[in-house]
Design an enzyme around this catalytic site. Structure first.
Site, PDB file in Angstrom:
ATOM      1  N   GLN A 198      60.457  -7.263  36.325  1.00 62.27           N
ATOM      2  CA  GLN A 198      59.657  -7.566  35.140  1.00 62.27           C
ATOM      3  C   GLN A 198      58.685  -8.712  35.420  1.00 62.27           C
ATOM      4  O   GLN A 198      57.499  -8.631  35.087  1.00 62.27           O
ATOM      5  CB  GLN A 198      60.581  -7.939  33.982  1.00 62.27           C
ATOM      6  CG  GLN A 198      59.861  -8.501  32.761  1.00 62.27           C
ATOM      7  CD  GLN A 198      60.818  -8.850  31.645  1.00 62.27           C
ATOM      8  OE1 GLN A 198      61.296  -7.976  30.948  1.00 62.27           O
ATOM      9  NE2 GLN A 198      61.122 -10.132  31.485  1.00 62.27           N
ATOM     10  N   HIS A 237      70.864 -17.690  24.927  1.00 58.36           N
ATOM     11  CA  HIS A 237      71.979 -18.321  25.618  1.00 58.36           C
ATOM     12  C   HIS A 237      71.414 -19.421  26.510  1.00 58.36           C
ATOM     13  O   HIS A 237      70.219 -19.764  26.415  1.00 58.36           O
ATOM     14  CB  HIS A 237      72.791 -17.297  26.421  1.00 58.36           C
ATOM     15  CG  HIS A 237      71.948 -16.406  27.294  1.00 58.36           C
ATOM     16  ND1 HIS A 237      71.220 -16.875  28.376  1.00 58.36           N
ATOM     17  CD2 HIS A 237      71.701 -15.062  27.242  1.00 58.36           C
ATOM     18  CE1 HIS A 237      70.587 -15.882  28.965  1.00 58.36           C
ATOM     19  NE2 HIS A 237      70.848 -14.766  28.291  1.00 58.36           N
ATOM     20  N   HIS A 280      68.135 -18.816  28.367  1.00 60.95           N
ATOM     21  CA  HIS A 280      66.935 -18.998  27.556  1.00 60.95           C
ATOM     22  C   HIS A 280      66.659 -20.479  27.307  1.00 60.95           C
ATOM     23  O   HIS A 280      65.503 -20.929  27.342  1.00 60.95           O
ATOM     24  CB  HIS A 280      67.089 -18.292  26.206  1.00 60.95           C
ATOM     25  CG  HIS A 280      67.250 -16.812  26.300  1.00 60.95           C
ATOM     26  ND1 HIS A 280      68.441 -16.175  26.028  1.00 60.95           N
ATOM     27  CD2 HIS A 280      66.377 -15.831  26.642  1.00 60.95           C
ATOM     28  CE1 HIS A 280      68.294 -14.872  26.177  1.00 60.95           C
ATOM     29  NE2 HIS A 280      67.053 -14.629  26.549  1.00 60.95           N
ATOM     30  N   LYS A 325      65.784 -13.655  36.793  1.00 58.71           N
ATOM     31  CA  LYS A 325      66.832 -12.627  36.770  1.00 58.71           C
ATOM     32  C   LYS A 325      66.217 -11.244  36.603  1.00 58.71           C
ATOM     33  O   LYS A 325      66.670 -10.268  37.190  1.00 58.71           O
ATOM     34  CB  LYS A 325      67.840 -12.886  35.645  1.00 58.71           C
ATOM     35  CG  LYS A 325      68.998 -11.878  35.640  1.00 58.71           C
ATOM     36  CD  LYS A 325      69.980 -12.146  34.528  1.00 58.71           C
ATOM     37  CE  LYS A 325      69.476 -11.624  33.201  1.00 58.71           C
ATOM     38  NZ  LYS A 325      69.481 -10.128  33.151  1.00 58.71           N
TER      39      LYS A 325
END
Length: 334
Positions: A154, A31, A34, A150
């Protein structure tokens, strides 16, 4: 000419490298978020460099009852988005190509940081994530790898792995891209019904409420620091019709910082209200953490922090976060 996906490690290694290689790792279903990562990679790599996008739905990251089987797989659309955003190649291997001997017996451990927040909610998730990131870094051999902020935990874990295990790659975090209504872009947003999406907006609204409270607290603190909060100052401000501001500045000057607690409380009000909506929001966690280890910060904390939230609406689990700075900078990082 359209990009043809590379399916094997041999195909990828056979590419002639020119300049710096920047890699964007994805699980597909691309989307605009990315696309922003890919465009940023293109800018960093430059016209003489190379941008490689990986598309791989990693089974090690999905726990029991999670959405591995229904995770969207849209490779044809992904190739178009990647090409339009400036990618030179897309590496889309099969599970057998990435894990030729079946699930790997030796894996990367995320350690204590990987057991908090997302790790507590999804045991083993970060071990699986770091294992595949390590493999893809070895397979693609980039100079730079880009990841979205976001997924803040991670990103922090990848940075820690690269530093602790001496990977020779620069890690770049790219700010979260949001929909027009404020919802953080995610491949899982497509699962939401219109009614669920309205409830899901509480995640970003809660973060923004916390950010606004933080900005107000920091502005008051800065004002209190500029001039001592004396009786004479209060009288002078009162003469200007600012008696309330004087009182606020005086209170802030005398009190402990306290801003983290106020930020959490402001965000929690929005989430508590969303829990009473139809359909309701089921909160997993709201946390204000130190990004170096994702532990909760105290009220005397100064420096960079992350306000993070995770919740379910229906069967869809969503995460979001914003960065904040305590103690020195007025307002929040955007």
């Amino acid at each position: 000419m359209s990009i043809t996906p590379l399916r094997t490690a041999d195909e990828l290694s056979a590419r002639t490298r020119a300049g710096r290689r920047a890699v964007v790792m994805t699980m597909g279903a691309l989307h605009e978020g990315h696309a922003t990562l890919i465009r940023t990679a293109r800018e960093i790599a430059g016209p003489d460099g190379e941008v490689v996008v990986t598309v791989f739905v990693n089974p090690l990251q999905f726990g029991a009852g999670e959405d591995l089987d229904r995770y969207p797989r849209t490779l044809d659309a992904d190739l178009k988005i990647a090409e339009d955003a400036g990618a030179d190649a897309v590496f889309a291997p099969s599970v057998d190509e990435v894990y030729p001997g079946g699930e790997p017996q030796v894996r990367i451990s995320a350690g204590p940081m990987g057991e908090r927040l997302e790790g507590a909610s999804r045991p083993g998730h970060f071990d699986g994530m770091l294992t595949v990131v390590a493999k893809l870094l070895h397979l693609t051999r980039p100079d730079i790898a880009l990841y979205g902020q976001k997924d803040a935990q991670q990103l922090a874990l990848i940075r820690r792995m690269v530093r602790d295990l001496n990977f020779g790659v620069d890690i770049v975090g790219v700010p979260t891209v949001r929909e027009d209504d404020g919802l953080a872009m995610s491949s899982r947003n497509r699962y939401l019904t219109p009614q669920q999406r309205r409830t899901a907006l509480a995640l970003s609204r809660a973060l923004f409420a916390g950010r606004d409270r933080h900005a107000a607290q920091e502005a008051l603190r800065a004002r209190a620091r500029e001039v001592p909060a004396t009786h004479a100052r209060a009288e002078a401000l009162s003469a200007l019709g600012e008696s309330r501001a004087a009182a606020d500045a005086h209170a802030v000057a005398k009190a402990l910082p306290g801003a983290p607690s106020a930020v959490r409380a402001a965000a929690r009000l929005i989430l508590d209200d969303a829990a009473r909506q139809d359909p309701p929001l089921a909160l997993d966690y709201l946390a204000l953490v130190d990004p170096s280890d994702f532990s909760e910060i105290d009220d005397d904390f100064t420096g960079e922090a992350v306000l993070a939230v995770a919740a379910r609406v229906g069967t869809t689990r969503l995460i979001d976060n914003i960065p904040l700075t305590f103690g020195n900078t007025i307002g929040a990082a955007s």
